[in-house]
Design a protein around this motif. Structure first.
Motif, PDB file in Angstrom:
ATOM      1  N   SER A 135       0.880  -1.217  -0.073  1.00  0.00           N
ATOM      2  CA  SER A 135       0.035   0.130  -0.009  1.00  0.00           C
ATOM      3  C   SER A 135       0.570   1.253  -0.014  1.00  0.00           C
ATOM      4  CB  SER A 135      -0.869   0.015   1.229  1.00  0.00           C
ATOM      5  OG  SER A 135      -0.245  -0.041   2.381  1.00  0.00           O
ATOM      6  N   ARG A 165      -6.811   8.690  -7.007  1.00  0.00           N
ATOM      7  CA  ARG A 165      -6.986   7.364  -6.423  1.00  0.00           C
ATOM      8  C   ARG A 165      -6.403   6.339  -7.630  1.00  0.00           C
ATOM      9  NH1 ARG A 165     -12.814   5.458  -5.661  1.00  0.00           N
ATOM     10  NH2 ARG A 165     -11.759   3.662  -4.673  1.00  0.00           N
ATOM     11  N   ARG A 178      -6.405  -0.951  -7.527  1.00  0.00           N
ATOM     12  CA  ARG A 178      -7.202  -0.932  -6.059  1.00  0.00           C
ATOM     13  C   ARG A 178      -7.434  -2.461  -5.807  1.00  0.00           C
ATOM     14  NH1 ARG A 178      -9.724   3.352  -8.440  1.00  0.00           N
ATOM     15  NH2 ARG A 178     -12.102   2.348  -8.496  1.00  0.00           N
ATOM     16  N   ASN A 208      -6.668  -4.565  -2.410  1.00  0.00           N
ATOM     17  CA  ASN A 208      -7.864  -5.090  -1.486  1.00  0.00           C
ATOM     18  C   ASN A 208      -7.062  -6.647  -1.428  1.00  0.00           C
ATOM     19  OD1 ASN A 208      -9.365  -2.733  -1.402  1.00  0.00           O
ATOM     20  ND2 ASN A 208     -10.748  -3.332  -2.929  1.00  0.00           N
TER      21      ASN A 208
END
Length: 230
Positions: free
Chosen positions: A174, A185, A191, A195
């Motif tokens: 991250s 973003r 993403r 996750n």
């Protein structure tokens, strides 16, 4: 249903699936049978490990705890790591090898995968077999001489002193992504990858908690009892 409630429900479903899925042997033929109460306690631990009553899990046999942890190792190596790698390959196919973020992620994850595999192999090669020998000693399957030899050459302390927190390294993923995406973003594939990695970090952390706060104390107690009986 509010978004927060929906997210909590999704997370709860994912947790339950994650805990029960590893009990399959992935051939679909065999399944590790564990007490439903033990499974529910593990799920409780996944939901919240603050002030968790570890003694409730310690009432189950060491063989059950060990079976769960070994099933978890297989689950990580045969399912979770390949899934994360597949996501990384998807990103690679979409963005190509000129993407600086992708290059660093690929290099980091490859190194991390090797470290995790070595960590698992060490436990499967030395730590867990030692636990199994302790259990054999407890059930009278080893002679006094064999027990004395076992306890004089190995101890739980030797393993815990060199037990790395392998899950902490995943936080770097991250940090890498945020370093290259300080304002906007990151794209959706990143993403998804993030996750997966964050959920895997949670997985590894709970796995370590069960080892450190359930299996290790049970093994130390058994070691001490066996030494006292010599």
């Amino acid at each position: 249903m509010t978004r927060n409630t929906y997210n909590e429900l999704i997370n709860e479903v994912l947790m339950h699936q994650s805990v029960t899925e590893r009990l399959e042997d992935f051939s679909g033929k065999n399944r590790i049978e564990l007490d439903n109460e033990l499974i529910e306690l593990i799920l409780d631990l996944y939901n919240d490990d603050q002030d968790f009553p570890y003694q409730k899990i310690r009432k189950f046999s060491m063989s059950d705890i060990l079976a769960y942890l070994q099933a978890t190792h297989r689950y990580y190596l045969t399912k979770k790591l390949p899934e994360i790698e597949q996501s990384l390959l998807h990103i690679f196919s979409k963005y190509g090898q000129t993407h600086e973020l992708l290059a660093e992620l690929c290099m980091f994850f490859n190194d991390y995968k090797n470290d995790l595999i070595e960590h698992v192999k060490m436990e499967e090669r030395a730590f867990f077999p030692y636990i199994k020998k302790l259990m054999k000693a407890d059930t009278g399957e080893l002679s006094q001489a064999e027990i004395r030899e076992l306890l004089s050459t190995t101890s739980i302390k030797q393993f815990t002193e060199h037990h790395d927190s392998i899950e902490d390294e995943l936080k770097e993923v991250s940090q890498i992504i945020k370093r290259y995406s300080p304002v906007e973003r990151p794209p959706m594939p990143y993403r998804v990858f993030l996750n997966q990695v964050e959920f895997f970090e949670l997985e590894l952390r709970k796995h370590a908690i069960i080892e450190d706060h359930v299996l290790v104390p049970m093994a130390i107690e058994l070691e001490e009892r066996l030494r006292a009986e010599l």
